[in-house]
Write a protein that holds these residues in place. Structure first.
Motif, PDB file in Angstrom:
ATOM      1  N   LEU A   1       5.229 -13.370 -30.505  1.00  0.00           N
ATOM      2  CA  LEU A   1       6.556 -12.401 -30.132  1.00  0.00           C
ATOM      3  C   LEU A   1       7.373 -12.542 -30.140  1.00  0.00           C
ATOM      4  O   LEU A   1       8.980 -13.021 -30.611  1.00  0.00           O
ATOM      5  N   ARG A  51       9.521 -13.097 -34.294  1.00  0.00           N
ATOM      6  CA  ARG A  51       9.738 -11.960 -34.093  1.00  0.00           C
ATOM      7  C   ARG A  51      10.970 -11.730 -33.476  1.00  0.00           C
ATOM      8  O   ARG A  51      12.633 -11.538 -33.613  1.00  0.00           O
ATOM      9  N   LEU A  52      11.226 -12.527 -31.644  1.00  0.00           N
ATOM     10  CA  LEU A  52      12.194 -12.826 -31.051  1.00  0.00           C
ATOM     11  C   LEU A  52      13.459 -13.523 -31.804  1.00  0.00           C
ATOM     12  O   LEU A  52      14.533 -13.250 -31.534  1.00  0.00           O
ATOM     13  N   TRP A  90      16.564 -12.577 -34.020  1.00  0.00           N
ATOM     14  CA  TRP A  90      17.423 -11.597 -33.190  1.00  0.00           C
ATOM     15  C   TRP A  90      18.731 -13.166 -33.628  1.00  0.00           C
ATOM     16  O   TRP A  90      18.526 -14.079 -32.812  1.00  0.00           O
ATOM     17  N   ASP A 139      11.679  -4.581 -30.675  1.00  0.00           N
ATOM     18  CA  ASP A 139      10.283  -4.685 -30.982  1.00  0.00           C
ATOM     19  C   ASP A 139       9.470  -3.917 -30.575  1.00  0.00           C
ATOM     20  O   ASP A 139       8.247  -3.486 -31.358  1.00  0.00           O
ATOM     21  N   TRP A 140       9.155  -3.901 -29.567  1.00  0.00           N
ATOM     22  CA  TRP A 140       7.767  -2.904 -29.418  1.00  0.00           C
ATOM     23  C   TRP A 140       8.051  -1.498 -29.347  1.00  0.00           C
ATOM     24  O   TRP A 140       7.169  -0.838 -30.467  1.00  0.00           O
ATOM     25  N   LYS A 157       9.606  -0.481 -32.265  1.00  0.00           N
ATOM     26  CA  LYS A 157       9.489  -0.855 -33.930  1.00  0.00           C
ATOM     27  C   LYS A 157       7.426  -0.743 -34.531  1.00  0.00           C
ATOM     28  O   LYS A 157       7.446  -0.506 -35.520  1.00  0.00           O
ATOM     29  N   ASN A 158       6.998  -1.494 -33.318  1.00  0.00           N
ATOM     30  CA  ASN A 158       5.687  -1.554 -34.047  1.00  0.00           C
ATOM     31  C   ASN A 158       4.352  -0.539 -32.740  1.00  0.00           C
ATOM     32  O   ASN A 158       3.871   0.575 -32.314  1.00  0.00           O
TER      33      ASN A 158
END
Length: 38
Positions: A2, A5-6, A9, A34-35, A37-38
């Motif tokens: 996570l 992925r963060l 930004w 992000d949550w 999107k998945n």
């Protein structure tokens, strides 16, 4: 994973916000998006 992925930004990776509360707000917003999107 996570955190990697963060870091995509820009505001999270460079800590663009100066205050801790605004940084936490951007961090939570990025994690929520992000949550979703998945």
């Amino acid at each position: 994973r996570l955190w990697a992925r963060l870091k995509e930004w820009r505001a999270v990776a460079t800590r663009y916000e100066k205050t801790a509360s605004s940084f936490m707000g951007v961090l939570c917003l990025a994690a929520a998006i992000d949550w979703l999107k998945n």
